[in-house]
Design a protein around this motif. Structure first.
Motif, PDB file in Angstrom:
ATOM      1  N   PHE A  49      42.608  55.812  85.919  1.00  0.00           N
ATOM      2  CA  PHE A  49      42.251  55.301  84.593  1.00  0.00           C
ATOM      3  C   PHE A  49      40.834  54.736  84.566  1.00  0.00           C
ATOM      4  O   PHE A  49      40.121  54.867  83.565  1.00  0.00           O
ATOM      5  N   HIS A  87      38.052  55.923  81.946  1.00  0.00           N
ATOM      6  CA  HIS A  87      37.501  54.910  81.039  1.00  0.00           C
ATOM      7  C   HIS A  87      35.990  54.786  81.183  1.00  0.00           C
ATOM      8  O   HIS A  87      35.275  54.606  80.186  1.00  0.00           O
ATOM      9  N   GLU A  98      50.050  48.046  72.653  1.00  0.00           N
ATOM     10  CA  GLU A  98      49.988  48.811  73.906  1.00  0.00           C
ATOM     11  C   GLU A  98      51.166  49.781  73.955  1.00  0.00           C
ATOM     12  O   GLU A  98      52.125  49.610  74.690  1.00  0.00           O
ATOM     13  N   PHE A 147      52.524  53.968  74.096  1.00  0.00           N
ATOM     14  CA  PHE A 147      52.169  55.214  74.781  1.00  0.00           C
ATOM     15  C   PHE A 147      52.843  56.380  74.064  1.00  0.00           C
ATOM     16  O   PHE A 147      54.002  56.692  74.314  1.00  0.00           O
ATOM     17  N   CYS A 157      50.850  63.971  82.776  1.00  0.00           N
ATOM     18  CA  CYS A 157      51.660  63.032  83.562  1.00  0.00           C
ATOM     19  C   CYS A 157      52.508  63.751  84.603  1.00  0.00           C
ATOM     20  O   CYS A 157      52.715  63.237  85.709  1.00  0.00           O
ATOM     21  N   LEU A 160      54.823  55.658  81.920  1.00  0.00           N
ATOM     22  CA  LEU A 160      53.478  55.157  81.592  1.00  0.00           C
ATOM     23  C   LEU A 160      53.506  53.666  81.292  1.00  0.00           C
ATOM     24  O   LEU A 160      52.620  52.918  81.700  1.00  0.00           O
ATOM     25  N   THR A 190      51.055  51.903  83.916  1.00  0.00           N
ATOM     26  CA  THR A 190      49.668  51.770  83.461  1.00  0.00           C
ATOM     27  C   THR A 190      49.192  50.328  83.587  1.00  0.00           C
ATOM     28  O   THR A 190      49.776  49.417  82.996  1.00  0.00           O
ATOM     29  N   PHE A 206      43.664  49.006  80.980  1.00  0.00           N
ATOM     30  CA  PHE A 206      43.695  50.360  80.428  1.00  0.00           C
ATOM     31  C   PHE A 206      44.904  50.643  79.541  1.00  0.00           C
ATOM     32  O   PHE A 206      45.069  51.757  79.056  1.00  0.00           O
ATOM     33  N   ARG A 207      45.761  49.644  79.326  1.00  0.00           N
ATOM     34  CA  ARG A 207      47.000  49.906  78.591  1.00  0.00           C
ATOM     35  C   ARG A 207      46.749  50.283  77.122  1.00  0.00           C
ATOM     36  O   ARG A 207      47.405  51.177  76.596  1.00  0.00           O
ATOM     37  N   ALA A 230      44.854  53.883  77.065  1.00  0.00           N
ATOM     38  CA  ALA A 230      45.441  54.937  77.917  1.00  0.00           C
ATOM     39  C   ALA A 230      45.839  56.182  77.129  1.00  0.00           C
ATOM     40  O   ALA A 230      45.558  57.317  77.542  1.00  0.00           O
ATOM     41  N   HIS A 231      46.487  55.974  75.992  1.00  0.00           N
ATOM     42  CA  HIS A 231      46.973  57.072  75.152  1.00  0.00           C
ATOM     43  C   HIS A 231      45.831  58.039  74.795  1.00  0.00           C
ATOM     44  O   HIS A 231      45.934  59.253  74.989  1.00  0.00           O
ATOM     45  N   LEU A 237      44.112  59.862  77.901  1.00  0.00           N
ATOM     46  CA  LEU A 237      44.895  60.986  78.426  1.00  0.00           C
ATOM     47  C   LEU A 237      44.879  62.188  77.481  1.00  0.00           C
ATOM     48  O   LEU A 237      44.733  63.334  77.921  1.00  0.00           O
TER      49      LEU A 237
END
Length: 217
Positions: free
Chosen positions: A10, A14, A133, A135, A145, A163, A167, A171-172, A175-176, A179
């Motif tokens: 991540f 990022h 947060e 996903f 994944c 996730l 996660t 980055f939570r 993250a969505h 990815l």
């Protein structure tokens, strides 16, 4: 994938994309909700093309109800399943007016009660509009994944739970989108572009895709 590798995974994504955002175009939380509902089994680019003019005219549930199902269909007829989607958008708009004062609720259960809104759509809205947060697992995230070993699972819900558990901060929240964008442009469905992937050394996928002939040397 090990805990330290997940953080590194991540971290690199990022660093490469510090402010990832949805590629759906919208003007407020309501139009975001509509765009996400319309995007089911359709591309973001296709949805944007159809909604640009729509969202110049319609930005509230009241305006959508006034436009009506037939009027909405004229705007979105280039999108797959547009008949069912038009019906759902009008129905969810009516429900927002009747039950939520015309506002989009910041609650997953309330969102999922709206016509045409499933768990994935609710998660997208919660994340993008309300900073939750969550996903939302679409085909890109499900593929990544499982392919990388980040959060393998046989179902969308299993991957989402994986996730959620794995996660790390900070980055939570992004993250969505990190990815999805990685899946859309690098870790592609038919042929992942491993040769230009910044996390390929952390990924379980074998054999890695070699660079095309014109990119070698």
């Amino acid at each position: 994938m090990k805990k330290a590798d997940i953080f590194e995974f991540f971290s690199r994504l990022h660093e490469d994309n510090p402010a990832p955002e949805t590629e759906l175009e919208y003007v407020n939380t309501y139009t975001l909700l509509v765009a996400v509902v319309l995007s089911a089994q359709a591309t973001d680019a296709g949805v944007n093309k159809a909604t640009r003019r729509l969202f110049q005219e319609v930005t509230t549930p009241e305006e959508m109800v006034a436009l009506g199902e037939a009027g909405l269909k004229q705007h979105i007829k280039t999108i797959g399943l547009f008949n069912a989607k038009a019906k759902n958008v009008i129905a969810l708009s009516e429900m927002l007016i009747a039950d939520h004062g015309g506002e989009v609720p910041a609650d997953r259960d309330a969102l999922e009660r709206l016509p045409g809104v499933g768990r994935k759509t609710a998660n997208v809205v919660m994340n993008t509009a309300f900073g939750a947060e969550t996903f939302a697992v679409d085909t890109h995230i499900f593929r990544i994944c499982n392919r990388t070993g980040l959060a393998p699972g046989k179902t969308v819900l299993a991957v989402e739970k994986g996730l959620e558990k794995k996660t790390p901060q900070p980055f939570r929240l992004p993250a969505h989108h990190l990815l999805i964008l990685h899946g859309r442009y690098v870790c592609k469905a038919r042929k992942p572009e491993c040769w230009r992937c910044i996390v390929s050394d952390l990924c379980a996928f074998r054999p890695k895709t070699p660079p095309p002939a014109h990119a070698r040397g």
